[in-house]
Design a protein around this motif. Structure first.
Motif, PDB file in Angstrom:
ATOM      1  N   GLU A 162      37.323  54.197  43.821  1.00 21.32           N
ATOM      2  CA  GLU A 162      37.092  54.483  45.240  1.00 21.32           C
ATOM      3  C   GLU A 162      35.657  54.939  45.491  1.00 21.32           C
ATOM      4  OE1 GLU A 162      41.570  55.853  46.743  1.00 21.32           O
ATOM      5  OE2 GLU A 162      40.109  57.354  46.104  1.00 21.32           O
ATOM      6  N   GLU A 163      35.145  55.761  44.595  1.00 23.94           N
ATOM      7  CA  GLU A 163      33.775  56.241  44.739  1.00 23.94           C
ATOM      8  C   GLU A 163      32.783  55.092  44.592  1.00 23.94           C
ATOM      9  OE1 GLU A 163      32.000  59.746  45.148  1.00 23.94           O
ATOM     10  OE2 GLU A 163      33.549  58.989  46.493  1.00 23.94           O
ATOM     11  N   SER A 164      33.029  54.215  43.628  1.00 18.33           N
ATOM     12  CA  SER A 164      32.152  53.057  43.468  1.00 18.33           C
ATOM     13  C   SER A 164      32.233  52.153  44.687  1.00 18.33           C
ATOM     14  CB  SER A 164      32.536  52.277  42.202  1.00 18.33           C
ATOM     15  OG  SER A 164      32.191  53.010  41.044  1.00 18.33           O
ATOM     16  N   ALA A 232      42.118  47.563  42.402  1.00 19.98           N
ATOM     17  CA  ALA A 232      40.881  47.294  43.131  1.00 19.98           C
ATOM     18  C   ALA A 232      41.171  46.761  44.535  1.00 19.98           C
ATOM     19  CB  ALA A 232      40.021  46.300  42.353  1.00 19.98           C
ATOM     20  N   LEU A 233      42.138  45.864  44.653  1.00 27.50           N
ATOM     21  CA  LEU A 233      42.483  45.308  45.962  1.00 27.50           C
ATOM     22  C   LEU A 233      43.111  46.364  46.865  1.00 27.50           C
ATOM     23  CD1 LEU A 233      43.911  41.832  44.835  1.00 27.50           C
ATOM     24  CD2 LEU A 233      41.703  42.294  45.918  1.00 27.50           C
ATOM     25  N   GLU A 234      43.925  47.243  46.294  1.00 31.61           N
ATOM     26  CA  GLU A 234      44.521  48.337  47.074  1.00 31.61           C
ATOM     27  C   GLU A 234      43.449  49.261  47.648  1.00 31.61           C
ATOM     28  OE1 GLU A 234      47.156  50.331  44.449  1.00 31.61           O
ATOM     29  OE2 GLU A 234      48.771  48.828  44.621  1.00 31.61           O
ATOM     30  N   ILE A 235      42.389  49.489  46.872  1.00 33.00           N
ATOM     31  CA  ILE A 235      41.309  50.377  47.305  1.00 33.00           C
ATOM     32  C   ILE A 235      40.524  49.776  48.453  1.00 33.00           C
ATOM     33  CG2 ILE A 235      39.057  51.282  46.539  1.00 33.00           C
ATOM     34  CD1 ILE A 235      40.424  51.799  43.809  1.00 33.00           C
ATOM     35  N   GLY A 236      40.469  48.430  48.505  1.00 33.40           N
ATOM     36  CA  GLY A 236      39.757  47.784  49.597  1.00 33.40           C
ATOM     37  C   GLY A 236      38.800  46.691  49.187  1.00 33.40           C
ATOM     38  N   PHE A 237      38.634  46.475  47.865  1.00 33.19           N
ATOM     39  CA  PHE A 237      37.790  45.383  47.423  1.00 33.19           C
ATOM     40  C   PHE A 237      38.376  44.063  47.922  1.00 33.19           C
ATOM     41  CE2 PHE A 237      36.616  48.669  44.357  1.00 33.19           C
ATOM     42  CZ  PHE A 237      35.231  48.511  44.285  1.00 33.19           C
ATOM     43  N   SER A 238      37.509  43.171  48.363  1.00 36.77           N
ATOM     44  CA  SER A 238      37.984  41.907  48.927  1.00 36.77           C
ATOM     45  C   SER A 238      38.452  40.933  47.857  1.00 36.77           C
ATOM     46  CB  SER A 238      36.881  41.254  49.767  1.00 36.77           C
ATOM     47  OG  SER A 238      35.736  40.965  48.973  1.00 36.77           O
ATOM     48  N   ARG A 239      37.848  41.010  46.690  1.00 33.18           N
ATOM     49  CA  ARG A 239      38.223  40.141  45.567  1.00 33.18           C
ATOM     50  C   ARG A 239      38.166  40.943  44.276  1.00 33.18           C
ATOM     51  NH1 ARG A 239      34.646  37.028  48.340  1.00 33.18           N
ATOM     52  NH2 ARG A 239      32.983  37.290  46.797  1.00 33.18           N
ATOM     53  N   ALA A 240      39.049  40.584  43.339  1.00 28.97           N
ATOM     54  CA  ALA A 240      39.059  41.261  42.037  1.00 28.97           C
ATOM     55  C   ALA A 240      39.555  40.287  40.984  1.00 28.97           C
ATOM     56  CB  ALA A 240      39.943  42.501  42.074  1.00 28.97           C
ATOM     57  N   LYS A 241      38.811  40.186  39.879  1.00 26.43           N
ATOM     58  CA  LYS A 241      39.188  39.306  38.779  1.00 26.43           C
ATOM     59  C   LYS A 241      38.911  39.999  37.465  1.00 26.43           C
ATOM     60  CE  LYS A 241      40.204  35.421  36.596  1.00 26.43           C
ATOM     61  NZ  LYS A 241      41.599  34.904  36.543  1.00 26.43           N
ATOM     62  N   HIS A 242      39.901  39.990  36.581  1.00 24.88           N
ATOM     63  CA  HIS A 242      39.747  40.591  35.254  1.00 24.88           C
ATOM     64  C   HIS A 242      39.648  39.487  34.218  1.00 24.88           C
ATOM     65  CE1 HIS A 242      41.029  42.623  31.477  1.00 24.88           C
ATOM     66  NE2 HIS A 242      40.366  43.638  31.992  1.00 24.88           N
ATOM     67  N   TYR A 243      38.596  39.545  33.395  1.00 25.67           N
ATOM     68  CA  TYR A 243      38.368  38.547  32.353  1.00 25.67           C
ATOM     69  C   TYR A 243      38.627  39.155  30.978  1.00 25.67           C
ATOM     70  CZ  TYR A 243      35.862  36.184  36.133  1.00 25.67           C
ATOM     71  OH  TYR A 243      35.531  35.596  37.330  1.00 25.67           O
ATOM     72  N   GLU A 244      39.381  38.465  30.149  1.00 25.97           N
ATOM     73  CA  GLU A 244      39.601  38.907  28.780  1.00 25.97           C
ATOM     74  C   GLU A 244      38.521  38.334  27.881  1.00 25.97           C
ATOM     75  OE1 GLU A 244      43.550  38.147  27.409  1.00 25.97           O
ATOM     76  OE2 GLU A 244      44.425  39.696  28.698  1.00 25.97           O
ATOM     77  N   LEU A 245      37.994  39.168  26.985  1.00 31.39           N
ATOM     78  CA  LEU A 245      36.922  38.780  26.080  1.00 31.39           C
ATOM     79  C   LEU A 245      37.359  38.980  24.634  1.00 31.39           C
ATOM     80  CD1 LEU A 245      34.033  40.710  27.909  1.00 31.39           C
ATOM     81  CD2 LEU A 245      34.752  38.349  28.306  1.00 31.39           C
ATOM     82  N   SER A 246      36.758  38.218  23.729  1.00 31.96           N
ATOM     83  CA  SER A 246      37.024  38.360  22.286  1.00 31.96           C
ATOM     84  C   SER A 246      38.504  38.336  21.967  1.00 31.96           C
ATOM     85  CB  SER A 246      36.375  39.644  21.760  1.00 31.96           C
ATOM     86  OG  SER A 246      34.978  39.552  21.835  1.00 31.96           O
TER      87      SER A 246
END
Length: 257
Positions: A162-164, A232-246
């Motif tokens: 939320e702060e970010s 992230a979407l609940e907080i208000g971000f318009s888009r959110a995507k999580h990428y898995e690495l390694s």
């Protein structure tokens, strides 16, 4: 194996008081002392324990932040400054980078590294001791934000995001790199085996076993990629995507305000 970035929980401080006093660390004095000891070998351990891969993940995180020349950007839980330095190369000498962390020792290491390299863009990095849960900046202040290995350990993950969100400009992004809490039992088993049989034994050689033993529990208590997207979407971000690495050992959340 993963880069073992340590950014421990800390409590909120009043923004109006920030410039005049440091916030209290919300953890035991023993934990603070242990964390202070890690600073001198922190970067060497990251290289050793990740086989150098953490440098690739961090470049990916900075790229996903969307930071560009001339931007004003923030690196939350900056540690010894890896992401901050990469961000400064992205925004150039026309831009500005603020690296924020609760640890004086880590910030001291970051400042020392800054002094050793004579790059014009590095001169525009400012190190700030502060609280991810109560950022001492005005609304819509930054063009991009990164957070490397910090969200997993803050006291209130929702509040940190939320702060970010609050200090990001509309249309700007936050890029959050951390261990991935996998939903695949095989990946989880590999991750925990590596922590028990590689990470902790190597850290023990530096007298830092206690600092790294908490990793398994902190990952277990973390959010899955889907949960991070949902939050992230609940907080208000318009888009959110999580990428898995390694192979799912690491993860990176990219959210747009």
């Amino acid at each position: 194996m993963a880069s073992l970035q340590l950014c421990l929980p800390f409590s909120s401080t009043s923004r109006s008081q920030f410039r005049f006093s440091y916030g209290r660390v919300r953890c035991s004095s023993e934990r603070q002392e242990l964390f202070s000891r890690i600073a001198p070998v922190y970067d060497n351990l990251n290289d050793l324990l990740s086989f150098g891969q953490h440098r690739i993940w961090k470049r990916m995180a900075v790229s996903w932040s969307g930071a560009k020349t001339g931007d004003n950007v923030l690196d939350v839980c900056c540690g010894s400054g890896d992401l901050s330095f990469l961000l400064s190369e992205q925004v150039g000498s026309q831009g500005k980078v603020i690296g924020l962390d609760f640890s004086k020792n880590q910030l001291s290491m970051a400042s020392s590294r800054q002094d050793l390299v004579s790059k014009a863009c590095y001169e525009k990095i400012e190190w700030v001791e502060g609280d991810a849960l109560d950022l001492p900046f005005s609304d819509c202040f930054f063009d991009a934000i990164t957070m490397g290995y910090g969200l997993r350990n803050v006291v209130d993950k929702r509040k940190a995001l939320e702060e970010s969100f609050r200090v990001l400009k509309p249309g700007s992004r936050i890029s959050v790199l951390d261990f991935n809490k996998s939903t695949q039992p095989f990946t989880t088993a590999i991750q925990e085996w590596m922590i028990d049989n590689v990470v902790v034994p190597v850290a023990s050689g530096y007298g830092l076993a206690e600092e790294y033993q908490y990793l398994k529990s902190s990952i277990r208590e973390f959010l899955t990629g889907k949960d991070l997207e949902k939050l992230a979407l609940e907080i208000g971000f318009s888009r959110a995507k999580h990428y898995e690495l390694s192979g799912g050992l690491m993860g990176n959340l990219v959210a747009t305000r």
